[in-house]
Design a protein around this motif. Structure first.
Motif, PDB file in Angstrom:
ATOM      1  N   ASP A   1      -6.092  -4.307   3.692  1.00  0.00           N
ATOM      2  CA  ASP A   1      -6.165  -4.907   2.360  1.00  0.00           C
ATOM      3  C   ASP A   1      -4.730  -5.112   1.877  1.00  0.00           C
ATOM      4  O   ASP A   1      -4.049  -4.155   1.505  1.00  0.00           O
ATOM      5  N   ALA A   2      -4.267  -6.353   1.895  1.00  0.00           N
ATOM      6  CA  ALA A   2      -2.854  -6.626   1.604  1.00  0.00           C
ATOM      7  C   ALA A   2      -2.455  -6.164   0.212  1.00  0.00           C
ATOM      8  O   ALA A   2      -1.352  -5.632   0.025  1.00  0.00           O
ATOM      9  N   ASP A   3      -3.318  -6.351  -0.776  1.00  0.00           N
ATOM     10  CA  ASP A   3      -2.962  -5.963  -2.139  1.00  0.00           C
ATOM     11  C   ASP A   3      -2.752  -4.452  -2.237  1.00  0.00           C
ATOM     12  O   ASP A   3      -1.781  -3.981  -2.854  1.00  0.00           O
ATOM     13  N   LEU A   4      -3.662  -3.689  -1.626  1.00  0.00           N
ATOM     14  CA  LEU A   4      -3.513  -2.235  -1.654  1.00  0.00           C
ATOM     15  C   LEU A   4      -2.316  -1.795  -0.817  1.00  0.00           C
ATOM     16  O   LEU A   4      -1.605  -0.847  -1.188  1.00  0.00           O
TER      17      LEU A   4
ATOM     18  N   ILE B   1       0.448  -3.449  -0.322  1.00  0.00           N
ATOM     19  CA  ILE B   1       1.665  -3.735  -1.085  1.00  0.00           C
ATOM     20  C   ILE B   1       1.843  -2.718  -2.200  1.00  0.00           C
ATOM     21  O   ILE B   1       2.961  -2.257  -2.469  1.00  0.00           O
ATOM     22  N   ARG B   2       0.745  -2.338  -2.836  1.00  0.00           N
ATOM     23  CA  ARG B   2       0.843  -1.332  -3.895  1.00  0.00           C
ATOM     24  C   ARG B   2       1.425  -0.026  -3.367  1.00  0.00           C
ATOM     25  O   ARG B   2       2.318   0.572  -3.961  1.00  0.00           O
TER      26      ARG B   2
ATOM     27  N   ASP C   1      -3.376 -13.200   6.483  1.00  0.00           N
ATOM     28  CA  ASP C   1      -3.710 -12.113   5.559  1.00  0.00           C
ATOM     29  C   ASP C   1      -2.649 -11.023   5.539  1.00  0.00           C
ATOM     30  O   ASP C   1      -2.559 -10.254   4.565  1.00  0.00           O
TER      31      ASP C   1
ATOM     32  N   PRO D   1       1.673 -11.499   3.361  1.00  0.00           N
ATOM     33  CA  PRO D   1       2.177 -10.973   2.075  1.00  0.00           C
ATOM     34  C   PRO D   1       2.779  -9.574   2.183  1.00  0.00           C
ATOM     35  O   PRO D   1       3.703  -9.242   1.433  1.00  0.00           O
TER      36      PRO D   1
END
Length: 342
Positions: free
Chosen positions: A126-129, A131-132, A161, A164
């Motif tokens: 999960d790229a967003d997680l 990165i977080r 995906d 990022p």
């Protein structure tokens, strides 16, 4: 081994001495637990089945530092054991586990800032997680970067995906350590330890080629990536890879029209090849400025005495030896040697 030179081991693994029952915590199986079964010994268990026998140097910082002293290693770069990546798991659970592991690494670095540098792990599924957690590693925990696998649930490292995460690593100045795991062809490698002996070198070459041909290095020239195990099979097969690019660009150059040899010098590898002649070849091919000492401590497939092979290669210049033992590592990590002076 004591060369009198600053020595930084970029490839070492660490785990906490214990962590919660993850199956109970998350509600499903597939997780790894650490079960001590004698003085200084433990089993890594996956769903109750033995994965690996380990010793206390995997989790005990005092023993680790004593062994560093004995081998002449001044600094270890700490990263988790790849089976802990957990890319197969629910992303929020992998994020939670990443936090536990990263907090532990950060605590070791905080306690011994002149001896340890830390790399985090992030939920790449999960790229967003991811990165977080990468931002937390860099901005709150004081880590130098992250360790990732050679693929994420079958997505090679050129997959859109994942881009990022690489972009964020570039922007944050994070070092990226790529370590093979979940090797391709495992159904044909049930004997002879072939997943580790054949699968890992192939996996690493696949990941390098994916980032080259997929244009990741082209689009992110400031990204600092180091590949484990001397770049796997890539250095020895670069001639074939380049020839394929030349004769069948219709198949190879579909996402990036630049010759793959142009990217030699755009990434780093560790020195863990177990053969002085292979290391000499890699120095000629990549340059010592792209090769950093890495031992795979504390596992048996690693170099028993980190840096011993480099120290015994008396045809290396003092400048080359210093570069292999520390200079390249400092550049990849984005650190200054002054941090490690008493």
């Amino acid at each position: 081994m004591n060369t009198g030179l600053l020595t930084i081991d970029t490839h070492t693994h660490v785990l906490p001495p214990g962590w919660p029952d993850l199956q109970a915590r998350y509600g499903y199986g597939g997780w790894v637990q650490l079960a001590e079964h004698g003085p200084g010994c433990a089993h890594m268990l996956k769903d109750g089945k033995l994965f690996r026998e380990v010793q206390s140097n995997l989790w005990d910082p005092d023993r680790r530092l004593a062994e560093c002293h004995d081998s002449g290693v001044h600094v270890q770069v700490l990263s988790t054991v790849p089976i802990m990546f957990s890319y197969w798991a629910k992303p929020t659970d992998a994020l939670d586990l990443s936090g536990l592991l990263n907090d532990h690494v950060a605590s070791l670095v905080a306690a011994h800032p002149q001896r340890f540098v830390g790399l985090g792990t992030v939920p790449m599924q999960d790229a967003d997680l991811a990165i977080r957690e990468l931002e937390r590693c860099m901005q709150e925990l004081g880590l130098a970067g992250i360790e990732i696998g050679t693929h994420v649930n079958g997505m090679n490292l050129d997959h859109p995906d994942l881009f990022p995460v690489f972009e964020a690593a570039r922007d944050l100045g994070a070092a990226v350590f790529v370590h093979p795991w979940e090797m391709l062809g495992r159904d044909r490698m049930s004997k002879y330890w072939l997943p580790w002996l054949v699968g890992m070198p192939a996996e690493t070459s696949l990941s390098i080629c994916s980032m080259i041909f997929g244009g990741v290095f082209e689009r992110l020239p400031g990204l600092r990536v180091l590949f484990a195990h001397g770049g796997g099979a890539f250095p020895a097969t670069l001639g074939r890879i380049e020839h394929g690019f030349r004769v069948r660009p219709d198949l190879v150059a579909v996402d990036n029209e630049r010759n793959p040899r142009d990217y030699v010098g755009r990434f780093y590898v560790d020195s863990l090849v177990h053969d002085p002649d292979m290391l000499r070849f890699m120095i000629r091919l990549l340059g010592a400025e792209r090769i950093a000492l890495g031992s795979d401590y504390p596992f048996p497939l690693g170099e028993t005495v980190p840096g011993e092979m480099i120290a015994r290669m008396d045809d290396l210049s003092a400048e080359t030896r210093a570069r292999l033992l520390a200079g390249t590592a400092l550049e990849w990590l984005g650190l200054d040697a002054a941090r490690f002076r008493a």
